[in-house]
Design a protein around this motif. Sequence first.
Motif, PDB file in Angstrom:
ATOM      1  N   GLY A  31       0.814  -1.217   0.000  1.00  0.00           N
ATOM      2  CA  GLY A  31       0.000   0.000   0.000  1.00  0.00           C
ATOM      3  C   GLY A  31       0.848   1.267   0.000  1.00  0.00           C
ATOM      4  N   GLY A  32       1.862   1.292   0.849  1.00  0.00           N
ATOM      5  CA  GLY A  32       2.728   2.460   0.904  1.00  0.00           C
ATOM      6  C   GLY A  32       3.603   2.574  -0.331  1.00  0.00           C
ATOM      7  N   THR A  33       4.085   1.426  -0.801  1.00  0.00           N
ATOM      8  CA  THR A  33       4.966   1.440  -1.972  1.00  0.00           C
ATOM      9  C   THR A  33       4.225   1.986  -3.189  1.00  0.00           C
ATOM     10  OG1 THR A  33       6.146  -0.480  -1.099  1.00  0.00           O
ATOM     11  CG2 THR A  33       6.467   0.020  -3.419  1.00  0.00           C
ATOM     12  N   LEU A  49      -0.454   9.162   7.243  1.00  0.00           N
ATOM     13  CA  LEU A  49      -1.166   8.455   8.314  1.00  0.00           C
ATOM     14  C   LEU A  49      -0.740   6.984   8.381  1.00  0.00           C
ATOM     15  CD1 LEU A  49      -3.468   8.375  10.425  1.00  0.00           C
ATOM     16  CD2 LEU A  49      -5.034   7.879   8.534  1.00  0.00           C
ATOM     17  N   GLY A  50      -0.319   6.545   9.566  1.00  0.00           N
ATOM     18  CA  GLY A  50       0.171   5.168   9.708  1.00  0.00           C
ATOM     19  C   GLY A  50       1.458   5.017   8.924  1.00  0.00           C
ATOM     20  N   ALA A  51       2.411   5.880   9.222  1.00  0.00           N
ATOM     21  CA  ALA A  51       3.573   6.088   8.336  1.00  0.00           C
ATOM     22  C   ALA A  51       4.516   4.890   8.254  1.00  0.00           C
ATOM     23  CB  ALA A  51       4.340   7.323   8.804  1.00  0.00           C
ATOM     24  N   ALA A  92       2.401  10.426  11.047  1.00  0.00           N
ATOM     25  CA  ALA A  92       1.682  10.009  12.257  1.00  0.00           C
ATOM     26  C   ALA A  92       1.825   8.502  12.406  1.00  0.00           C
ATOM     27  CB  ALA A  92       0.203  10.390  12.149  1.00  0.00           C
ATOM     28  N   GLU A  93       2.353   8.096  13.545  1.00  0.00           N
ATOM     29  CA  GLU A  93       2.637   6.673  13.747  1.00  0.00           C
ATOM     30  C   GLU A  93       2.631   6.390  15.251  1.00  0.00           C
ATOM     31  OE1 GLU A  93       3.230   3.715  11.766  1.00  0.00           O
ATOM     32  OE2 GLU A  93       3.147   3.065  13.831  1.00  0.00           O
ATOM     33  N   ILE A  94       1.798   5.430  15.665  1.00  0.00           N
ATOM     34  CA  ILE A  94       1.686   5.169  17.105  1.00  0.00           C
ATOM     35  C   ILE A  94       2.844   4.346  17.665  1.00  0.00           C
ATOM     36  CG2 ILE A  94      -0.816   5.403  17.395  1.00  0.00           C
ATOM     37  CD1 ILE A  94      -0.924   2.297  17.038  1.00  0.00           C
ATOM     38  N   ALA A 134       1.121  10.780  18.618  1.00  0.00           N
ATOM     39  CA  ALA A 134      -0.235  10.945  19.166  1.00  0.00           C
ATOM     40  C   ALA A 134      -1.215  10.098  18.352  1.00  0.00           C
ATOM     41  CB  ALA A 134      -0.635  12.410  19.084  1.00  0.00           C
ATOM     42  N   ASP A 135      -2.247   9.607  18.996  1.00  0.00           N
ATOM     43  CA  ASP A 135      -3.265   8.864  18.241  1.00  0.00           C
ATOM     44  C   ASP A 135      -4.126   9.884  17.509  1.00  0.00           C
ATOM     45  OD1 ASP A 135      -5.117   7.268  17.120  1.00  0.00           O
ATOM     46  OD2 ASP A 135      -6.015   6.577  18.997  1.00  0.00           O
ATOM     47  N   ILE A 136      -3.684  10.218  16.351  1.00  0.00           N
ATOM     48  CA  ILE A 136      -4.288  11.298  15.587  1.00  0.00           C
ATOM     49  C   ILE A 136      -5.732  10.972  15.192  1.00  0.00           C
ATOM     50  CG2 ILE A 136      -3.565  10.590  13.247  1.00  0.00           C
ATOM     51  CD1 ILE A 136      -2.403  13.661  13.322  1.00  0.00           C
ATOM     52  N   ALA A 196      -2.555   7.846   3.050  1.00  0.00           N
ATOM     53  CA  ALA A 196      -2.698   6.690   3.938  1.00  0.00           C
ATOM     54  C   ALA A 196      -2.310   5.429   3.185  1.00  0.00           C
ATOM     55  CB  ALA A 196      -4.141   6.601   4.441  1.00  0.00           C
ATOM     56  N   GLY A 197      -1.141   4.880   3.524  1.00  0.00           N
ATOM     57  CA  GLY A 197      -0.648   3.669   2.859  1.00  0.00           C
ATOM     58  C   GLY A 197      -0.857   2.456   3.730  1.00  0.00           C
ATOM     59  N   ASP A 198      -1.655   1.529   3.248  1.00  0.00           N
ATOM     60  CA  ASP A 198      -1.828   0.211   3.886  1.00  0.00           C
ATOM     61  C   ASP A 198      -2.294   0.284   5.343  1.00  0.00           C
ATOM     62  OD1 ASP A 198      -1.697  -2.658   3.688  1.00  0.00           O
ATOM     63  OD2 ASP A 198      -0.014  -2.384   2.318  1.00  0.00           O
ATOM     64  N   VAL A 199      -3.350   1.010   5.578  1.00  0.00           N
ATOM     65  CA  VAL A 199      -3.865   1.132   6.946  1.00  0.00           C
ATOM     66  C   VAL A 199      -5.235   0.462   7.132  1.00  0.00           C
ATOM     67  CG1 VAL A 199      -2.537   3.178   7.586  1.00  0.00           C
ATOM     68  CG2 VAL A 199      -4.733   3.466   6.429  1.00  0.00           C
TER      69      VAL A 199
END
Length: 233
Positions: free
Chosen positions: A72-74, A95-97, A117-119, A143-145, A158-161
């Motif tokens: 997804g990110g690729t 998002l969900g980096a 953003a990454e938990i 932070a839990d954005i 948003a890649g692969d979330v």
Amino acid sequence: MRGLHRRERSPNRGALSLVDVHTFIVENLQLKPAPGLPEIQLYTAHPGSGLSRLRSSDEEDPPPYWAYNWAGGTLLARHILEHQDIVRNRRILDLGAGSGIVGIAARKCGASRVIAAEIDTNALAAIALNAEANGVTVEVTSADILAGDPPDVDIILAGDVFYSAQLARRVLQFLTASRKAGIEVLIGDPGRRSLPHAALELIAEYAVPDFGDTSTGQAAIGGVFTLPRPADR
Ligand SMILES: C[S@@+](CC[C@H](N)C(=O)[O-])C[C@H]1O[C@@H](n2cnc3c(N)ncnc32)[C@H](O)[C@@H]1O
């Protein structure tokens, strides 16, 4: 800066009292071109990396997704590299980096600001190192954005979330609220089970390797999707 990513362990959580995540990544992961995206170098795990040494005994610890490549990110990064106008001079939330691959691609293509953003706090160290290796800067937040208001950005990438139903619900809610606030949304996904197809519009497809495929060289066909505003549908 490095101290920000030191991870403290309580005495009952393992032999190490303090782990410098930056040092661990540099010493135990391999900096190499991302599979299917040679323009970007990433610190990537290999069988000898011993990633379990970074984990505490806390069941809530997220898996180290940041150390691997996800289709997804690729493919979202590929799309950005091929359509640089999408991000040029714009403020981005990745998002969900994970490794930071998407935000790094955006910054390389002229995004004015990227917030990853990454938990997973270990991922924050990886994102900083990966950004540095690619000659760009990326801001990070753990932070839990998803629990907050729409961010002050122009585009959310948003890649692969959408890999779990619970996360997918929260992500879709957040992206829908952000879209209503006028923020553009682009999603990269190889068709994970919880991808909300009905809410999305497919705009491009790419064949890229997915996590676990890299040794066989197989590629997954995945899509880049937009989330239309309710009025646009
Ligand atoms: C499958 S990985 C994809 C990483 C990256 N986008 C890519 O495509 O290579 C999904 C990432 O989302 C992160 N994540 C899960 N829940 C999150 C949340 N509430 N906020 C930010 N990141 C989150 C996970 O820790 C994980 O690193």
